[in-house]
Design a protein around this motif. Sequence first.
Motif, mmCIF file in Angstrom:
data_model
loop_
_atom_site.group_PDB
_atom_site.id
_atom_site.type_symbol
_atom_site.label_atom_id
_atom_site.label_comp_id
_atom_site.label_asym_id
_atom_site.label_seq_id
_atom_site.Cartn_x
_atom_site.Cartn_y
_atom_site.Cartn_z
ATOM 1 N N ARG A 59 0.673 -1.263 -0.035
ATOM 2 C CA ARG A 59 -0.024 0.036 0.113
ATOM 3 C C ARG A 59 0.849 1.304 -0.001
ATOM 4 N NH1 ARG A 59 -2.805 1.324 5.166
ATOM 5 N NH2 ARG A 59 -2.439 -0.910 5.443
ATOM 6 N N LEU A 60 2.039 1.175 0.799
ATOM 7 C CA LEU A 60 3.012 2.502 1.065
ATOM 8 C C LEU A 60 3.576 2.568 -0.514
ATOM 9 C CD1 LEU A 60 4.478 4.414 2.523
ATOM 10 C CD2 LEU A 60 6.187 2.531 3.038
ATOM 11 N N GLY A 61 3.855 1.582 -1.069
ATOM 12 C CA GLY A 61 4.390 1.776 -2.362
ATOM 13 C C GLY A 61 3.674 2.433 -3.678
ATOM 14 N N ILE A 62 2.474 1.875 -3.633
ATOM 15 C CA ILE A 62 1.653 2.339 -4.410
ATOM 16 C C ILE A 62 1.239 3.741 -4.202
ATOM 17 C CG2 ILE A 62 -0.728 2.193 -5.688
ATOM 18 C CD1 ILE A 62 -0.518 -0.888 -5.083
ATOM 19 N N ILE A 63 0.780 4.002 -3.087
ATOM 20 C CA ILE A 63 0.378 5.472 -2.667
ATOM 21 C C ILE A 63 1.283 6.358 -2.797
ATOM 22 C CG2 ILE A 63 -0.797 6.827 -1.044
ATOM 23 C CD1 ILE A 63 -2.637 4.773 -2.194
ATOM 24 N N SER A 64 2.629 6.168 -2.462
ATOM 25 C CA SER A 64 3.820 7.028 -2.392
ATOM 26 C C SER A 64 4.701 7.099 -3.626
ATOM 27 C CB SER A 64 4.767 6.829 -1.175
ATOM 28 O OG SER A 64 5.243 5.613 -1.520
ATOM 29 N N GLN A 65 4.481 5.935 -4.444
ATOM 30 C CA GLN A 65 5.333 5.760 -5.446
ATOM 31 C C GLN A 65 6.783 5.933 -5.247
ATOM 32 O OE1 GLN A 65 4.508 4.689 -8.932
ATOM 33 N NE2 GLN A 65 2.836 4.094 -7.597
ATOM 34 N N LYS A 66 7.021 5.337 -4.022
ATOM 35 C CA LYS A 66 8.590 5.283 -3.476
ATOM 36 C C LYS A 66 8.836 4.062 -2.766
ATOM 37 C CE LYS A 66 8.579 10.276 -2.687
ATOM 38 N NZ LYS A 66 8.330 11.236 -1.604
ATOM 39 N N LYS A 218 5.389 -0.367 -7.221
ATOM 40 C CA LYS A 218 5.358 0.620 -7.969
ATOM 41 C C LYS A 218 5.719 0.674 -9.468
ATOM 42 C CE LYS A 218 9.500 2.686 -5.884
ATOM 43 N NZ LYS A 218 10.462 2.910 -7.271
ATOM 44 N N GLU A 219 6.641 -0.624 -9.728
ATOM 45 C CA GLU A 219 6.850 -0.833 -11.229
ATOM 46 C C GLU A 219 5.726 -1.552 -11.875
ATOM 47 O OE1 GLU A 219 9.927 -1.029 -12.651
ATOM 48 O OE2 GLU A 219 11.400 -0.773 -10.846
ATOM 49 N N ARG A 220 4.545 -2.115 -11.047
ATOM 50 C CA ARG A 220 3.547 -2.597 -11.628
ATOM 51 C C ARG A 220 2.096 -1.799 -11.768
ATOM 52 N NH1 ARG A 220 1.583 -8.314 -12.297
ATOM 53 N NH2 ARG A 220 -0.225 -7.723 -13.643
ATOM 54 N N TRP A 221 2.017 -1.257 -10.607
ATOM 55 C CA TRP A 221 0.815 -0.256 -10.245
ATOM 56 C C TRP A 221 1.166 1.284 -9.936
ATOM 57 C CZ3 TRP A 221 0.030 -4.953 -7.112
ATOM 58 C CH2 TRP A 221 -0.565 -6.064 -8.134
ATOM 59 N N LYS A 222 0.426 2.045 -10.672
ATOM 60 C CA LYS A 222 0.805 3.680 -10.697
ATOM 61 C C LYS A 222 -0.563 4.366 -10.078
ATOM 62 C CE LYS A 222 4.380 3.010 -12.964
ATOM 63 N NZ LYS A 222 5.934 3.056 -12.199
ATOM 64 N N GLY A 313 16.921 6.183 -10.887
ATOM 65 C CA GLY A 313 17.009 5.136 -11.842
ATOM 66 C C GLY A 313 16.290 3.960 -11.754
ATOM 67 N N ASN A 314 16.141 3.065 -12.522
ATOM 68 C CA ASN A 314 15.232 2.011 -12.572
ATOM 69 C C ASN A 314 16.291 0.696 -12.490
ATOM 70 O OD1 ASN A 314 16.106 1.886 -15.221
ATOM 71 N ND2 ASN A 314 14.248 2.851 -15.985
ATOM 72 N N MET A 315 15.380 -0.272 -12.784
ATOM 73 C CA MET A 315 16.354 -1.676 -13.276
ATOM 74 C C MET A 315 17.222 -1.686 -14.333
ATOM 75 S SD MET A 315 12.960 -4.219 -12.416
ATOM 76 C CE MET A 315 13.816 -5.694 -12.489
ATOM 77 N N GLN A 316 17.135 -0.769 -15.141
ATOM 78 C CA GLN A 316 18.148 -0.684 -16.176
ATOM 79 C C GLN A 316 19.295 0.039 -15.920
ATOM 80 O OE1 GLN A 316 17.910 -2.537 -18.817
ATOM 81 N NE2 GLN A 316 15.711 -2.877 -19.402
#
Length: 408
Positions: A59-66, A218-222, A313-316
């Motif tokens: 829930r924290l990851g989706i809402i904060s996008q962090k 946050k990689e999956r849902w925004k 940065g991201n996974m790349q």
Amino acid sequence: MIKKYFKNIGPGTLVAAAFIGPGTVTICTLAGVNFGFNLLWAMLLSIIATIVLQEMAARLGIISQKGLSEVIREEIKIPFLKHFITLLILAAIVVGNASYEAGNISGGILGLETIFGEFNFVIGGLSINFMSLIIGVIAFVLLYIGNYKFIEKALVTLVLLMSFSFVITAVITQPNILEVLKGMFVPKFPEKSLLTVIGLIGTTVVPYNLFLHASLVKERWKNKEDVSLAKTDTIISIILGGMVSMAIIISAASIPSKDILNVADLAKGLAPLYGEFAKYFLALGLFAAGITSAITAPLAAAYVAQGCLGLKGNMQSKSFKMVWMIILLLGVIFSSIGIKPIEIIKFAQVANGMLLPIIAGILLWIMNKKNVLGTFVNTKTQNIFGFVILAISIFLGAKGIMKVFGLL
């Protein structure tokens, strides 16, 4: 309904893949061999605790996008406390996962060797295990592609393979269903079982999974509307993971011999009683458990390092790839030449023992902050469950540290 779930399956399954590693498989095997069905309740408790904490992290990851480590850096304002917790997180997860990675790869090797036998070659007087190189290459390729959806599909496939393998093995042993249910719902503490109970809970409620989950969602849902999808994914995936752990305990409980130290011994012990099929299913499950953890441990460490050090940065990105490459390389080297970095592992166990109660406490604090989550803060029920789990994690952390120092 099933089609909709499989469409949205994802981060939760990766979390299940992360906690069902060779360590979990081994402790579940020993729990079944030594105590039969009597400690299934500890696994049920672990599943409930994991669902509660992982749902908060998602829930924290989706809402904060962090990621969780990013939020911790931003929300803790006292410099000394922020630096101490950041260092503890880096030590427990980055250093810890580097030291545990050899065990993850070695677990996968045991699975392969149960079926194919040993393949060692000597270079300059040094014996190198060929199987560890194979597992290392598979993990490297999956991580290097760096595409979240691709890694997700690969790990979901491996988790389903692992689940199928272990559950079929448990069914083959034809357990007494009534005794299984009693073991799940009637808590018992057989003599000398306390450390095994701590082990079962400690290998399921894993600190690095909280960081991994918050970063993966946050990689999956925004969108905020996706919180319910993440919750369903978390509950189903962790129940599936818990079923795997219980299936291993049930399988091990059917073995009359006590000379079983790991799941490879269990596979060999099951073969004369239930046929070669049991041996192959178990070996396949162990291989899947080893390789999924060999992928998720470097992945979690890379996310944590980025968040703690404030790297973008991201996974790349190069910094992300550099972290997981180092951890995977150390794991391959240690497992291929048979080195066990005991002192590093002890250090990581102490750091993890300290980290779980601290992170559980910080997570509960953050989950009640409206400036971070708005209307998605914890309900009273979620807080009650959270504080009970916090109390359990403090107990486990203290016991784990005492065990490392030989005080238990």
